[in-house]
Scaffold this motif. Structure first.
Motif, PDB file in Angstrom:
ATOM      1  N   LEU A   1      13.102  23.300 -20.792  1.00  0.00           N
ATOM      2  CA  LEU A   1      14.297  22.652 -20.238  1.00  0.00           C
ATOM      3  C   LEU A   1      15.306  24.198 -20.480  1.00  0.00           C
ATOM      4  CD1 LEU A   1      15.223  19.435 -22.210  1.00  0.00           C
ATOM      5  CD2 LEU A   1      14.336  20.003 -19.907  1.00  0.00           C
ATOM      6  N   GLY A   2      16.172  24.534 -19.105  1.00  0.00           N
ATOM      7  CA  GLY A   2      16.940  25.647 -18.965  1.00  0.00           C
ATOM      8  C   GLY A   2      16.067  26.756 -18.262  1.00  0.00           C
ATOM      9  N   ASP A   3      14.960  26.524 -18.017  1.00  0.00           N
ATOM     10  CA  ASP A   3      14.113  27.627 -17.177  1.00  0.00           C
ATOM     11  C   ASP A   3      14.561  27.446 -15.787  1.00  0.00           C
ATOM     12  OD1 ASP A   3      12.859  28.979 -19.121  1.00  0.00           O
ATOM     13  OD2 ASP A   3      10.589  28.142 -18.650  1.00  0.00           O
ATOM     14  N   ILE A   4      14.421  28.463 -14.962  1.00  0.00           N
ATOM     15  CA  ILE A   4      14.757  28.290 -13.560  1.00  0.00           C
ATOM     16  C   ILE A   4      13.454  28.383 -12.699  1.00  0.00           C
ATOM     17  CG2 ILE A   4      16.977  29.696 -13.630  1.00  0.00           C
ATOM     18  CD1 ILE A   4      15.157  32.142 -12.474  1.00  0.00           C
ATOM     19  N   ARG A   5      13.498  27.933 -11.698  1.00  0.00           N
ATOM     20  CA  ARG A   5      12.085  27.750 -10.705  1.00  0.00           C
ATOM     21  C   ARG A   5      11.750  28.963 -10.003  1.00  0.00           C
ATOM     22  NH1 ARG A   5       7.229  25.279 -10.399  1.00  0.00           N
ATOM     23  NH2 ARG A   5       6.870  24.910  -8.039  1.00  0.00           N
ATOM     24  N   HIS A   6      12.778  29.442  -9.263  1.00  0.00           N
ATOM     25  CA  HIS A   6      12.500  30.870  -8.587  1.00  0.00           C
ATOM     26  C   HIS A   6      13.886  31.662  -8.692  1.00  0.00           C
ATOM     27  CE1 HIS A   6       9.178  28.913  -6.637  1.00  0.00           C
ATOM     28  NE2 HIS A   6       9.807  27.765  -6.086  1.00  0.00           N
ATOM     29  N   ASN A   7      13.591  32.899  -8.504  1.00  0.00           N
ATOM     30  CA  ASN A   7      14.624  33.797  -8.273  1.00  0.00           C
ATOM     31  C   ASN A   7      13.912  35.319  -7.681  1.00  0.00           C
ATOM     32  OD1 ASN A   7      17.120  35.906  -9.412  1.00  0.00           O
ATOM     33  ND2 ASN A   7      17.847  33.961  -8.714  1.00  0.00           N
TER      34      ASN A   7
ATOM     35  N   LYS B   1      19.651  21.123   6.379  1.00  0.00           N
ATOM     36  CA  LYS B   1      20.742  20.115   6.964  1.00  0.00           C
ATOM     37  C   LYS B   1      21.921  20.708   6.620  1.00  0.00           C
ATOM     38  CE  LYS B   1      18.364  15.701   6.440  1.00  0.00           C
ATOM     39  NZ  LYS B   1      18.221  14.444   5.778  1.00  0.00           N
ATOM     40  N   CYS B   2      21.994  21.214   5.345  1.00  0.00           N
ATOM     41  CA  CYS B   2      23.418  21.652   4.594  1.00  0.00           C
ATOM     42  C   CYS B   2      23.781  23.053   4.612  1.00  0.00           C
ATOM     43  CB  CYS B   2      23.553  21.161   3.239  1.00  0.00           C
ATOM     44  SG  CYS B   2      23.383  19.371   2.811  1.00  0.00           S
ATOM     45  N   GLY B   3      22.866  23.935   5.052  1.00  0.00           N
ATOM     46  CA  GLY B   3      22.857  25.356   4.828  1.00  0.00           C
ATOM     47  C   GLY B   3      22.717  26.118   3.700  1.00  0.00           C
ATOM     48  N   GLU B   4      23.336  26.980   3.544  1.00  0.00           N
ATOM     49  CA  GLU B   4      23.496  27.741   2.146  1.00  0.00           C
ATOM     50  C   GLU B   4      24.109  26.879   0.838  1.00  0.00           C
ATOM     51  OE1 GLU B   4      25.805  31.367   0.736  1.00  0.00           O
ATOM     52  OE2 GLU B   4      24.602  31.983   2.087  1.00  0.00           O
ATOM     53  N   VAL B   5      22.925  26.800  -0.023  1.00  0.00           N
ATOM     54  CA  VAL B   5      23.107  26.007  -1.192  1.00  0.00           C
ATOM     55  C   VAL B   5      22.892  26.417  -2.370  1.00  0.00           C
ATOM     56  CG1 VAL B   5      23.086  23.735   0.110  1.00  0.00           C
ATOM     57  CG2 VAL B   5      21.064  24.553  -0.884  1.00  0.00           C
ATOM     58  N   TYR B   6      23.395  26.232  -3.570  1.00  0.00           N
ATOM     59  CA  TYR B   6      23.060  26.478  -4.973  1.00  0.00           C
ATOM     60  C   TYR B   6      22.757  25.333  -5.828  1.00  0.00           C
ATOM     61  CZ  TYR B   6      25.120  30.700  -3.090  1.00  0.00           C
ATOM     62  OH  TYR B   6      25.443  31.615  -2.437  1.00  0.00           O
ATOM     63  N   PRO B   7      21.221  25.062  -5.856  1.00  0.00           N
ATOM     64  CA  PRO B   7      20.660  24.011  -6.610  1.00  0.00           C
ATOM     65  C   PRO B   7      21.329  23.842  -8.148  1.00  0.00           C
ATOM     66  CG  PRO B   7      19.076  24.788  -5.225  1.00  0.00           C
ATOM     67  CD  PRO B   7      20.204  25.802  -5.319  1.00  0.00           C
ATOM     68  N   SER B   8      21.753  23.095  -8.628  1.00  0.00           N
ATOM     69  CA  SER B   8      21.732  22.753 -10.253  1.00  0.00           C
ATOM     70  C   SER B   8      20.791  22.951 -10.808  1.00  0.00           C
ATOM     71  CB  SER B   8      22.813  21.578 -10.321  1.00  0.00           C
ATOM     72  OG  SER B   8      22.157  20.426  -9.925  1.00  0.00           O
ATOM     73  N   GLU B   9      20.807  22.844 -12.201  1.00  0.00           N
ATOM     74  CA  GLU B   9      19.623  22.736 -13.032  1.00  0.00           C
ATOM     75  C   GLU B   9      18.649  21.667 -12.853  1.00  0.00           C
ATOM     76  OE1 GLU B   9      18.991  22.693 -18.215  1.00  0.00           O
ATOM     77  OE2 GLU B   9      20.846  23.386 -17.249  1.00  0.00           O
ATOM     78  N   ARG B  10      17.411  21.681 -12.718  1.00  0.00           N
ATOM     79  CA  ARG B  10      16.646  20.824 -12.451  1.00  0.00           C
ATOM     80  C   ARG B  10      16.610  19.680 -13.684  1.00  0.00           C
ATOM     81  NH1 ARG B  10      11.225  23.908 -12.198  1.00  0.00           N
ATOM     82  NH2 ARG B  10      12.352  25.268 -13.625  1.00  0.00           N
ATOM     83  N   LYS B  11      16.119  18.475 -13.470  1.00  0.00           N
ATOM     84  CA  LYS B  11      16.261  17.133 -14.007  1.00  0.00           C
ATOM     85  C   LYS B  11      15.047  16.831 -15.119  1.00  0.00           C
ATOM     86  CE  LYS B  11      19.662  14.920 -11.443  1.00  0.00           C
ATOM     87  NZ  LYS B  11      19.841  13.857 -10.379  1.00  0.00           N
ATOM     88  N   ASP B  12      14.988  16.762 -16.348  1.00  0.00           N
ATOM     89  CA  ASP B  12      14.123  16.435 -17.182  1.00  0.00           C
ATOM     90  C   ASP B  12      13.203  15.322 -16.565  1.00  0.00           C
ATOM     91  OD1 ASP B  12      12.203  16.080 -19.362  1.00  0.00           O
ATOM     92  OD2 ASP B  12      13.704  15.569 -20.727  1.00  0.00           O
ATOM     93  N   GLU B  13      14.016  14.305 -15.809  1.00  0.00           N
ATOM     94  CA  GLU B  13      13.147  13.097 -15.412  1.00  0.00           C
ATOM     95  C   GLU B  13      12.335  13.584 -14.321  1.00  0.00           C
ATOM     96  OE1 GLU B  13      16.528  10.862 -12.743  1.00  0.00           O
ATOM     97  OE2 GLU B  13      17.178  11.416 -14.829  1.00  0.00           O
ATOM     98  N   ASP B  14      12.788  14.692 -13.444  1.00  0.00           N
ATOM     99  CA  ASP B  14      11.918  14.881 -12.435  1.00  0.00           C
ATOM    100  C   ASP B  14      10.652  15.634 -12.869  1.00  0.00           C
ATOM    101  OD1 ASP B  14      13.488  13.915 -10.439  1.00  0.00           O
ATOM    102  OD2 ASP B  14      14.711  15.450 -10.184  1.00  0.00           O
ATOM    103  N   MET B  15      11.077  16.826 -13.576  1.00  0.00           N
ATOM    104  CA  MET B  15       9.843  17.532 -14.197  1.00  0.00           C
ATOM    105  C   MET B  15       8.759  16.794 -14.977  1.00  0.00           C
ATOM    106  SD  MET B  15      11.667  21.194 -14.944  1.00  0.00           S
ATOM    107  CE  MET B  15      12.898  20.937 -15.873  1.00  0.00           C
ATOM    108  N   SER B  16       9.373  15.708 -15.570  1.00  0.00           N
ATOM    109  CA  SER B  16       8.247  15.158 -16.519  1.00  0.00           C
ATOM    110  C   SER B  16       7.237  14.226 -15.306  1.00  0.00           C
ATOM    111  CB  SER B  16       9.062  13.946 -17.302  1.00  0.00           C
ATOM    112  OG  SER B  16       9.716  13.085 -16.439  1.00  0.00           O
TER     113      SER B  16
END
Length: 378
Positions: A318-324, A142-157
């Motif tokens: 916390l602080g780890d990235i998902r992909h790169n 929907k939004c094209g090129e984006v840069y996700p911010s740091e993932r949230k503890d509440e989601d990863m838990s």
């Protein structure tokens, strides 16, 4: 040919660059503190990397935080390859003063000397890191090129580890990270490497010294530390497998990294020192290929012929990235850099080397306990 100073030149990347430069006819000076975490308590016996270079270069045991050590090392130098740094994204989150002091402070001291003293330095090459990108570049339908911010503890838990679109919250697809991508480091280490690069380019331009910086992806190969629990997962996994210990795979095992073989990193760095058109540029150094962590774990077990339990635990840091993974188009165009080593071929060489090393003590659990106590491991 010229005289080259390599700071951190007894380290994994630095020692390999030093040996290749010596073979090409350069005169090489190495400034290194021989940190115990990397080189052991008796480097002349415990550090194969230091042993490999000590009789081939002019070696100065010194600290990049000390002006007198820099002054001694810079005498008659034409090129500086500045690699000396505290490394480890997790450890940087609680040893903040140490990381900022060495990485930013040491670089600032180098530049202060170059700005205020006579010298022969033509070009400074500095190591940044892929860590400065944070999660890197994605595409949202929907939004094209984006840069996700740091993932949230509440989601990863809850076991939801994927990045989300920062604009609409929807699903995003991974893209190769280019050098002009948004900079958003998610660790103190990443911030220090970002600032190192910015300082070098800004100050060098103002004083008439050329500058080049490199954002290395996950560097691996023969010679890297097998005892330092803050190094890359290939070493950590190898040491655990050799000790017969199981592998705890974080998240769901689908997180990916761009693994680049040491010889390719050496070649790219030397090109960055030599190629006239590199001045003022930042370059990604990787393969442009993403490999997931579960594949890494299983490949290593297969190559070593030791099948230890592999547990996908859902734990996370916390602080780890998902992909790169890196887009290396710019390095191809300006440096003529082309990675020669595939992950399969590089792992083959790495495993052969590990198999002839003494089995190291596995300190990984202690490092995890340290992170738990700091609230960084879930």
């Amino acid at each position: 040919m010229g005289k080259v100073l390599i700071t951190g030149g007894a380290g994994f990347i630095g020692s390999n660059i030093a040996l290749k430069l010596v073979a090409q006819g350069y005169s090489v000076v190495v400034l290194d503190s021989l940190s115990e975490q990397i080189h052991g308590s008796e480097p002349k016996y415990t550090s194969p990397l230091y042993i490999s270079i000590r009789d081939k270069v002019e070696f100065i045991k010194g600290d990049v935080n000390k002006r007198e050590d820099w002054m001694k090392a810079l005498d008659g130098i034409d090129y500086v390859i500045h690699l000396a740094a505290e490394t480890g994204t997790g450890q940087s989150m609680y040893e903040i003063e140490k990381y900022v002091g060495t990485n930013i402070g040491g670089t600032a001291l180098l530049l202060d000397i170059l700005a205020n003293n006579p010298h022969n330095v033509k070009r400074v090459v500095v190591a940044e890191s892929r860590a400065i990108y944070g999660e890197g570049k994605y595409v949202c339908p929907k939004c094209g090129e984006v840069y996700p911010s740091e993932r949230k503890d509440e989601d990863m838990s809850k076991g939801d580890f994927e990045c989300k679109c920062p604009k609409c919250g929807g699903e995003v697809h991974l893209s190769g990270t280019t050098e002009d991508s948004f900079i958003q480091p998610s660790s103190v280490y990443g911030i220090t490497k970002q600032v190192e690069g910015q300082l070098v380019h800004l100050v060098c331009k103002s004083i008439g010294v050329e500058s080049v910086s490199f954002r290395y992806q996950n560097v691996y190969g023969p010679g890297q530390s097998l005892s330092n629990p803050y190094t890359g997962i290939l070493s950590i996994f190898s040491t655990r497998i050799k000790n017969g210990n199981g592998l705890n795979i974080f998240e769901d095992g689908k997180e990916t990294r761009d693994f680049v073989y040491i010889e390719d990193v050496v070649d790219a760095t030397i090109l960055g020192m030599e190629v006239p058109g590199a001045d003022g540029h930042v370059f990604n150094v990787g393969t442009g290929v993403a490999t997931d962590v579960l594949t890494v774990a299983q490949t290593l077990c297969d190559k070593y012929g030791i099948q230890v339990p592999i547990t996908v635990s859902g734990n996370y840091r916390l602080g780890d990235i998902r992909h790169n993974f890196a887009d290396i188009t710019l390095a191809r165009q300006i440096l003529g850099f082309e990675p020669k080593w595939s992950f399969a071929d590089g792992i083959e060489q790495f495993v052969k080397w590990v198999n002839v090393q003494e089995v190291q003590e596995d300190n990984y659990e202690a490092s995890i306990e340290e992170m738990k106590n700091k609230g960084l491991y879930k």
